[in-house]
Design a protein around this motif. Structure first.
Motif, mmCIF file in Angstrom:
data_model
loop_
_atom_site.group_PDB
_atom_site.id
_atom_site.type_symbol
_atom_site.label_atom_id
_atom_site.label_comp_id
_atom_site.label_asym_id
_atom_site.label_seq_id
_atom_site.Cartn_x
_atom_site.Cartn_y
_atom_site.Cartn_z
ATOM 1 N N GLY A 84 -1.075 -52.358 -18.907
ATOM 2 C CA GLY A 84 -0.601 -51.467 -19.955
ATOM 3 C C GLY A 84 0.061 -52.182 -21.111
ATOM 4 N N GLY A 85 0.149 -53.512 -21.048
ATOM 5 C CA GLY A 85 0.776 -54.253 -22.125
ATOM 6 C C GLY A 85 2.290 -54.199 -22.105
ATOM 7 N N PHE A 86 2.871 -53.962 -20.930
ATOM 8 C CA PHE A 86 4.329 -53.921 -20.820
ATOM 9 C C PHE A 86 4.814 -55.294 -20.364
ATOM 10 C CE2 PHE A 86 2.858 -49.565 -19.705
ATOM 11 C CZ PHE A 86 3.274 -48.947 -20.884
ATOM 12 N N PRO A 87 5.622 -55.975 -21.175
ATOM 13 C CA PRO A 87 5.948 -57.387 -20.918
ATOM 14 C C PRO A 87 6.685 -57.621 -19.611
ATOM 15 C CG PRO A 87 6.529 -56.746 -23.161
ATOM 16 C CD PRO A 87 6.184 -55.492 -22.433
ATOM 17 N N ASN A 88 6.425 -58.777 -19.031
ATOM 18 C CA ASN A 88 7.155 -59.263 -17.864
ATOM 19 C C ASN A 88 8.477 -59.860 -18.368
ATOM 20 O OD1 ASN A 88 8.123 -60.534 -15.593
ATOM 21 N ND2 ASN A 88 6.278 -61.728 -15.193
ATOM 22 N N ILE A 95 -9.071 -59.328 -29.511
ATOM 23 C CA ILE A 95 -9.498 -59.823 -30.825
ATOM 24 C C ILE A 95 -10.282 -58.752 -31.574
ATOM 25 C CG2 ILE A 95 -10.938 -61.540 -31.999
ATOM 26 C CD1 ILE A 95 -10.292 -63.468 -29.699
ATOM 27 N N TYR A 96 -11.107 -58.017 -30.868
ATOM 28 C CA TYR A 96 -11.982 -57.042 -31.526
ATOM 29 C C TYR A 96 -11.184 -55.845 -32.052
ATOM 30 C CZ TYR A 96 -16.302 -54.490 -32.470
ATOM 31 O OH TYR A 96 -17.334 -53.830 -33.101
ATOM 32 N N TYR A 97 -10.322 -55.276 -31.175
ATOM 33 C CA TYR A 97 -9.625 -54.035 -31.551
ATOM 34 C C TYR A 97 -8.165 -54.237 -31.944
ATOM 35 C CZ TYR A 97 -13.600 -51.622 -29.441
ATOM 36 O OH TYR A 97 -14.855 -51.168 -29.140
ATOM 37 N N SER A 98 -7.607 -55.410 -31.651
ATOM 38 C CA SER A 98 -6.189 -55.681 -31.865
ATOM 39 C C SER A 98 -5.351 -54.950 -30.820
ATOM 40 C CB SER A 98 -5.760 -55.258 -33.277
ATOM 41 O OG SER A 98 -4.361 -55.422 -33.438
ATOM 42 N N ARG A 99 -4.068 -55.284 -30.775
ATOM 43 C CA ARG A 99 -3.113 -54.609 -29.888
ATOM 44 C C ARG A 99 -1.934 -54.145 -30.727
ATOM 45 N NH1 ARG A 99 -5.814 -54.030 -24.891
ATOM 46 N NH2 ARG A 99 -6.802 -56.018 -24.350
ATOM 47 N N PHE A 100 -1.342 -53.048 -30.325
ATOM 48 C CA PHE A 100 -0.225 -52.505 -31.110
ATOM 49 C C PHE A 100 0.739 -51.775 -30.172
ATOM 50 C CE2 PHE A 100 1.825 -49.747 -34.299
ATOM 51 C CZ PHE A 100 2.089 -50.677 -35.285
ATOM 52 N N GLY A 101 1.386 -52.560 -29.299
ATOM 53 C CA GLY A 101 2.314 -51.968 -28.356
ATOM 54 C C GLY A 101 3.571 -51.450 -29.043
ATOM 55 N N VAL A 102 4.065 -50.321 -28.569
ATOM 56 C CA VAL A 102 5.240 -49.678 -29.154
ATOM 57 C C VAL A 102 6.333 -49.536 -28.104
ATOM 58 C CG1 VAL A 102 6.140 -47.592 -30.263
ATOM 59 C CG2 VAL A 102 3.843 -48.421 -30.829
ATOM 60 N N MET A 103 7.556 -49.858 -28.486
ATOM 61 C CA MET A 103 8.723 -49.656 -27.633
ATOM 62 C C MET A 103 9.731 -48.796 -28.386
ATOM 63 S SD MET A 103 11.424 -52.490 -26.198
ATOM 64 C CE MET A 103 13.084 -52.011 -25.742
ATOM 65 N N PRO A 104 10.271 -47.766 -27.772
ATOM 66 C CA PRO A 104 11.268 -46.943 -28.477
ATOM 67 C C PRO A 104 12.578 -47.686 -28.658
ATOM 68 C CG PRO A 104 11.112 -46.259 -26.189
ATOM 69 C CD PRO A 104 10.026 -47.277 -26.395
ATOM 70 N N GLY A 105 13.321 -47.283 -29.645
ATOM 71 C CA GLY A 105 14.668 -47.812 -29.828
ATOM 72 C C GLY A 105 15.667 -46.945 -29.076
ATOM 73 N N PHE A 106 16.748 -47.558 -28.638
ATOM 74 C CA PHE A 106 17.736 -46.832 -27.831
ATOM 75 C C PHE A 106 19.076 -46.693 -28.551
ATOM 76 C CE2 PHE A 106 14.594 -48.272 -24.845
ATOM 77 C CZ PHE A 106 14.512 -47.243 -23.914
ATOM 78 N N GLU A 107 19.066 -46.853 -29.857
ATOM 79 C CA GLU A 107 20.303 -46.797 -30.618
ATOM 80 C C GLU A 107 20.980 -45.431 -30.481
ATOM 81 O OE1 GLU A 107 23.022 -46.169 -33.912
ATOM 82 O OE2 GLU A 107 21.070 -45.170 -33.695
ATOM 83 N N THR A 108 20.200 -44.364 -30.417
ATOM 84 C CA THR A 108 20.765 -43.018 -30.283
ATOM 85 C C THR A 108 20.753 -42.516 -28.842
ATOM 86 O OG1 THR A 108 18.596 -42.044 -30.786
ATOM 87 C CG2 THR A 108 20.112 -42.394 -32.631
ATOM 88 N N ARG A 109 20.136 -43.254 -27.948
ATOM 89 C CA ARG A 109 20.054 -42.816 -26.550
ATOM 90 C C ARG A 109 21.170 -43.405 -25.700
ATOM 91 N NH1 ARG A 109 13.626 -43.002 -24.867
ATOM 92 N NH2 ARG A 109 12.758 -42.372 -26.874
ATOM 93 N N LEU A 110 21.612 -44.587 -26.054
ATOM 94 C CA LEU A 110 22.615 -45.288 -25.263
ATOM 95 C C LEU A 110 23.794 -45.677 -26.145
ATOM 96 C CD1 LEU A 110 20.278 -47.749 -23.303
ATOM 97 C CD2 LEU A 110 21.232 -45.601 -22.449
#
Length: 310
Positions: A154-158, A276-291
């Motif tokens: 899923g593209g979620f970093p280790n 390479i063909y489609y690129s990747r564009f992983g998104v992570m939410p910000g937690f400035e207002t959550r925490l």
């Protein structure tokens, strides 16, 4: 008239019959029955033991007292409160408030302590790891896994290795957690975007295959040497500005290293070609207002000590 000397079996009286009367005569007289009979089976009309009756009466009295003193009977919107005013919810809320007040001093200390100095205070560091672990399991484990190993598919970093995009220092982690990555909620979110070389027509299929093999050669993976040699020029023109000539990457702009075996979306030829063909564009939410800021610092301390923090 029967002769007493008659020795016939019918008139003979044995010694045993004289010494032992009929056993049934020794049995206690049976109690009366209820008068009902079921297929010839009758039930004795025995009274309950007195001690049992008194215990039963006491339990009834106790239950009536419980109904009056404690919450007991449910209503349409609430239950009877009871004269003692007991509430398990109120007790839990009081305990939560008590523990929050105890922890608040540590959260204040987290805010007042320099990020690099948190590890120098053993008690504060232990608190930060425990508090940050709770935050991580509630807010981050869905993507990064309960242990922080991530999900490659899923593209979620280790978070356990040393290959950090945008840096793995405490300050870097706080910034990433606060603002997130490639989201549109915060102007300060981390941002980078890789071109879709195939979908946008920047490279044809043959050229992409050549670049794929050159990228495989950078990490020491199996590859076609002839195709890799042809892909070196395309790599230099299109990729080296972000990923560097030697494939070491640039974590300041979120460009991953390509010269190791750490892959965010997989290191197979098929996975690299799709990237390479489609690129990747992983998104992570910000937690400035959550925490709270102190909670963000705590989760940064927890992530940093997992093993990959710089």
């Amino acid at each position: 008239m029967v002769d007493s000397n008659d020795k016939t079996p019918e008139n003979k009286v044995t010694p045993a019959s004289r010494q032992y009367p009929d056993p049934a005569a020794k049995l206690k007289q049976d109690p009366p029955t209820t008068g009902h009979s079921w297929d010839g089976i009758e039930e004795y009309d025995n009274p309950m033991p007195r001690w049992w009756v008194w215990i039963f009466i006491i339990t009834i009295i106790w239950s009536v007292g419980y109904w009056i003193a404690m919450p007991a009977w449910p209503g349409i919107q609430s239950a009877t409160q009871g004269v003692l005013g007991y509430s398990s919810r109120a007790n839990v809320a009081a305990e939560i408030t008590e523990f929050e007040s105890r922890n608040e001093q540590f959260f204040v200390q987290l805010l007042e302590t320099d990020l690099d100095d948190i590890r120098e205070n053993d008690e504060l560091h232990r608190f930060a790891i425990n508090a940050g672990g709770s935050v991580f399991r509630a807010q981050c484990s869905q993507c990064h896994g309960t242990g922080g190993a991530g999900v490659q598919a899923g593209g979620f970093p280790n978070l356990l290795d040393d290959d950090w995009l945008w840096g793995g220092t405490m300050e870097d982690i706080v910034t990433t957690v606060t603002w997130g990555i490639r989201n549109e909620d915060y102007p300060d979110a981390r941002w980078s975007e890789m071109p879709a070389f195939g979908a946008d027509g920047l490279l044809d299929d043959e050229e992409i295959d050549q670049v794929v093999n050159f990228v495989l050669s950078l990490s020491g993976s199996d590859h076609d040497a002839q195709l890799a040699a042809a892909g070196a020029e395309h790599y230099e023109i299109n990729c080296a500005s972000c990923h560097m000539d030697d494939g070491s990457g640039d974590y300041f702009i979120g460009a991953p290293a390509l010269n190791n075996q750490i892959w965010l979306y997989g290191g197979s030829p098929e996975a690299i070609r799709e990237t390479i063909y489609y690129s990747r564009f992983g998104v992570m939410p910000g937690f400035e207002t959550r925490l709270r800021e102190a909670e963000i610092r705590a989760v940064a301390a927890y992530v940093h000590q997992l093993g990959g923090g710089q």
